[in-house]
Design a protein around this motif. Structure first.
Motif, PDB file in Angstrom:
ATOM      1  N   GLU A   1      49.143  47.866  39.307  1.00  0.00           N
ATOM      2  CA  GLU A   1      49.546  48.414  38.000  1.00  0.00           C
ATOM      3  C   GLU A   1      48.615  47.950  36.879  1.00  0.00           C
ATOM      4  O   GLU A   1      48.887  48.206  35.711  1.00  0.00           O
ATOM      5  CB  GLU A   1      50.984  47.980  37.677  1.00  0.00           C
ATOM      6  N   LEU A   2      47.543  47.308  37.229  1.00  0.00           N
ATOM      7  CA  LEU A   2      46.601  46.716  36.290  1.00  0.00           C
ATOM      8  C   LEU A   2      46.182  47.652  35.156  1.00  0.00           C
ATOM      9  O   LEU A   2      46.027  47.224  34.013  1.00  0.00           O
ATOM     10  CB  LEU A   2      45.366  46.272  37.086  1.00  0.00           C
TER      11      LEU A   2
ATOM     12  N   PHE B   1      42.715  43.071  40.511  1.00  0.00           N
ATOM     13  CA  PHE B   1      42.772  44.041  41.607  1.00  0.00           C
ATOM     14  C   PHE B   1      41.470  43.907  42.387  1.00  0.00           C
ATOM     15  O   PHE B   1      40.387  43.848  41.799  1.00  0.00           O
ATOM     16  CB  PHE B   1      42.908  45.469  41.071  1.00  0.00           C
TER      17      PHE B   1
ATOM     18  N   ARG C   1      45.290  39.276  35.376  1.00  0.00           N
ATOM     19  CA  ARG C   1      45.737  40.177  36.442  1.00  0.00           C
ATOM     20  C   ARG C   1      44.494  40.699  37.151  1.00  0.00           C
ATOM     21  O   ARG C   1      43.492  41.020  36.503  1.00  0.00           O
ATOM     22  CB  ARG C   1      46.530  41.330  35.830  1.00  0.00           C
TER      23      ARG C   1
ATOM     24  N   VAL D   1      39.392  42.325  36.692  1.00  0.00           N
ATOM     25  CA  VAL D   1      40.309  41.303  36.189  1.00  0.00           C
ATOM     26  C   VAL D   1      40.641  41.667  34.751  1.00  0.00           C
ATOM     27  O   VAL D   1      39.747  41.971  33.960  1.00  0.00           O
ATOM     28  CB  VAL D   1      39.700  39.888  36.230  1.00  0.00           C
ATOM     29  N   ARG D   2      41.916  41.626  34.429  1.00  0.00           N
ATOM     30  CA  ARG D   2      42.374  41.949  33.083  1.00  0.00           C
ATOM     31  C   ARG D   2      42.864  40.678  32.403  1.00  0.00           C
ATOM     32  O   ARG D   2      43.761  39.996  32.895  1.00  0.00           O
ATOM     33  CB  ARG D   2      43.502  42.971  33.161  1.00  0.00           C
ATOM     34  N   TYR D   3      42.240  40.377  31.278  1.00  0.00           N
ATOM     35  CA  TYR D   3      42.629  39.243  30.446  1.00  0.00           C
ATOM     36  C   TYR D   3      43.224  39.804  29.166  1.00  0.00           C
ATOM     37  O   TYR D   3      42.640  40.692  28.544  1.00  0.00           O
ATOM     38  CB  TYR D   3      41.411  38.377  30.102  1.00  0.00           C
TER      39      TYR D   3
ATOM     40  N   ALA E   1      43.963  36.420  42.839  1.00  0.00           N
ATOM     41  CA  ALA E   1      44.970  37.421  43.203  1.00  0.00           C
ATOM     42  C   ALA E   1      46.113  36.817  44.027  1.00  0.00           C
ATOM     43  O   ALA E   1      47.110  37.496  44.288  1.00  0.00           O
ATOM     44  CB  ALA E   1      44.319  38.561  43.989  1.00  0.00           C
TER      45      ALA E   1
ATOM     46  N   ASP F   1      48.775  35.495  31.947  1.00  0.00           N
ATOM     47  CA  ASP F   1      47.962  35.172  33.115  1.00  0.00           C
ATOM     48  C   ASP F   1      47.057  36.353  33.437  1.00  0.00           C
ATOM     49  O   ASP F   1      47.460  37.515  33.285  1.00  0.00           O
ATOM     50  CB  ASP F   1      48.849  34.881  34.327  1.00  0.00           C
TER      51      ASP F   1
ATOM     52  N   GLY G   1      46.206  42.875  45.181  1.00  0.00           N
ATOM     53  CA  GLY G   1      46.306  42.454  43.794  1.00  0.00           C
ATOM     54  C   GLY G   1      47.265  43.333  43.016  1.00  0.00           C
ATOM     55  O   GLY G   1      48.169  43.942  43.584  1.00  0.00           O
ATOM     56  N   ASP G   2      47.052  43.392  41.736  1.00  0.00           N
ATOM     57  CA  ASP G   2      47.929  44.098  40.816  1.00  0.00           C
ATOM     58  C   ASP G   2      47.537  45.571  40.715  1.00  0.00           C
ATOM     59  O   ASP G   2      46.605  45.927  40.000  1.00  0.00           O
ATOM     60  CB  ASP G   2      47.855  43.432  39.440  1.00  0.00           C
TER      61      ASP G   2
END
Length: 160
Positions: free
Chosen positions: A116-117, A76, A74, A65-67, A96, A72, A113-114
């Motif tokens: 491109e994270l 994966f 993101r 998870v990217r914060y 996700a 918001d 999920g994302d």
């Protein structure tokens, strides 16, 4: 959610001097917001730093998870099928925006999920997808490779 011996979770914050990491206790996580709160608490952050929460569950799946700033989160997830039935996995799936049909046949690994994270860190969507779907590669190995590429492998190794 009870503590689990088959779970490793750590958060890594990007600072001016590199990356700093801390193990994150997700044992009390019940909703999506609990994930970010636990990462911030573990790292003593104010919320503006780029932070990656990395979670691996057994040899089954991993999530990142990217914060970042006020954006918001993101996320994966390496395998949507593997998270079903797992209370923590279902929190990640909710984050996700993924609904896993429990009655659908398991057609193998299904990353969601994302993708491109991490693309701004030179981990392309194609590479993240390929790593997740490579047979015989464990989630811990994939997270180690990602950590090496992003420059926080030493911090990850220290926490394991």
């Amino acid at each position: 959610m009870p503590s689990r011996s088959n779970l490793f979770s750590a958060a890594f914050a990007r600072t001016t001097g590199g990356w700093t990491g801390a193990e994150v206790d997700l044992g009390e996580a019940e909703i999506v917001d609990d994930l970010g709160d636990a990462a911030q608490e573990a790292l003593n952050l104010d919320g503006d730093e780029l932070t990656l929460l990395c979670v691996e569950v057994e040899d089954e799946w991993f999530a990142i998870v990217r914060y970042e700033d006020d954006l918001d989160p993101r996320v994966f997830i390496s395998d949507a099928h593997a998270v079903q039935g797992d209370p923590l996995g279902e929190i990640f799936a909710d984050l996700a925006g993924v609904v896993v049909d429990k009655d659908a046949p398991d057609l193998g690994i299904r990353p969601v999920g994302d993708l491109e994270l991490l693309s701004d860190f030179s981990v392309s969507a194609e590479e993240l997808l390929e790593l997740s779907m490579e047979e015989g590669v464990l989630p811990a190995d994939i997270l180690s490779l990602i950590a090496e590429r992003l420059g926080f492998a030493d911090e990850l190794d220290r926490l394991r």
